[in-house]
Design an enzyme around this catalytic site. Structure first.
Site, PDB file in Angstrom:
ATOM      1  NE  ARG A 133      -4.005  -2.011   2.258  1.00 39.06           N
ATOM      2  CZ  ARG A 133      -4.492  -2.744   3.251  1.00 39.06           C
ATOM      3  NH1 ARG A 133      -3.955  -2.673   4.456  1.00 39.06           N
ATOM      4  NH2 ARG A 133      -5.520  -3.549   3.042  1.00 39.06           N
ATOM      5  CB  CYS A 247       1.773 -11.903   2.436  1.00 36.38           C
ATOM      6  SG  CYS A 247       1.946 -12.112   4.190  1.00 36.38           S
TER       7      CYS A 247
END
Length: 325
Positions: A133, A247
């Site tokens: 993000r 991740c």
């Protein structure tokens, strides 16, 4: 014990409000499919107790390994995970029995004063624990001729939104699916378009896992599987695996199913890798035909691998800190 009073199935779940809500939804569906009661077994994972940032504790698997241990030792019969938390390599002794229909995969902004991302002032403090993000938000702000300060945060949804309510941050970025499942999507002030911010691979999807040797339960759980969701997340996770990224790496991916009239004919896969300051992004996409048999994973697997190879050729490897070259 007679069949009229079958043993309850034990569903392993993390203790967070969101995990309990997700597991409760799956438990209800499993009750309907199996005719058996389902009881939730709360399990604390390393990711729940560690106060370090996810990027520091390795990201991949920290919310999963305790649940998987409980599956393997028979403490629980099946487990529900957020698919984006699952490592891309599937252990042979565990079956990914079902990937139910996906919730909205997008990220959302929860900002003070109802602001959208494009309305945030220059220098706004935006909270997120995700390098993915950070990379895309910083790049987006840069494209708008502004800067945002991305602030690493952890904690549950209440904690994260609390930073905005207390005025410590101007905004936080969360997954739309989590807010939706908690009945709080109205608190989002902006749904972030995947054209600007690609979600984490598998975001918005759940994974239902059981021991591979429990073939009868695996077959029953498979009734919850949504083949379109499975094809999409298979492509996304194949990209992630081929980039050899965990991740916690700054990788975004989204596979969309493109419909031609009534029939779904094509799968479009988009991927992004970037530096967390947003100065460099590698963004590419590819399109492939949806296999006639949705059970055939070869097409989405190959799409992910091919797109990863193109991204690596364009310099993606140098943008991921944790990839060993």
């Amino acid at each position: 014990m007679t069949d009229s009073n079958p043993r309850a199935l034990r569903l392993g779940t993390r203790r967070s409000k969101l995990a309990m809500a997700q597991s409760g939804m799956v438990a209800e569906a499993v009750r309907e499919v199996t005719g058996r009661p389902v009881e939730l077994v709360e399990i604390t994972t390393y990711g729940d107790t560690s106060r370090e940032h996810l990027a520091q504790i390795g990201g991949t698997g920290v919310f999963v390994s305790a649940l998987r241990d409980a599956l393997l030792d028979g403490t629980i019969d099946f487990a529900v995970h957020s698919l984006k938390d699952l490592p891309t390599a599937q252990p042979a002794e565990l079956a990914l029995a079902a990937v139910p229909k996906r919730e909205d995969p997008r990220d959302v902004l929860v900002a003070r004063d109802g602001l959208t991302f494009e309305e945030l002032p220059d220098g706004a403090r935006v909270g997120t624990g995700s390098p993915r993000r950070m990379a895309q938000l910083n790049a987006w702000a840069r494209a708008l001729g502004r800067q945002v300060e991305t602030v690493p945060i952890r904690g549950n949804i209440d904690t994260r939104i609390g930073y905005v309510e207390k005025g410590e941050l101007d905004a936080v970025v969360l997954a739309a699916a989590g807010l939706t499942r908690l009945g709080r999507i109205d608190e989002a002030t902006d749904h972030l378009s995947p054209d600007m911010v690609l979600p984490a691979p598998g975001q918005g999807a759940l994974a239902v896992e059981c021991a591979a040797h429990n073939a009868q339960l695996a077959a029953q759980l498979a009734e919850l599987d949504d083949p379109f969701t499975r094809a999409a997340v298979t492509a996304e996770r194949s990209l992630l695996a081929a980039l050899e990224a965990g991740c916690s790496a700054p990788v975004g991916a989204l596979a969309d199913l493109q419909a031609d009239g009534q029939a779904v004919t094509e799968l479009r896969l988009r991927g992004v890798v970037g530096t967390t300051d947003g100065s460099t992004l590698v963004q590419l996409s590819t399109t492939g035909h949806v296999p006639a048999s949705l059970g055939d994973a070869a097409t989405p697997l190959n799409m992910g691998r091919e797109l990863a190879a193109e991204m690596l050729a364009k310099g993606a490897a140098g943008l991921m800190g944790e990839r060993a070259l």
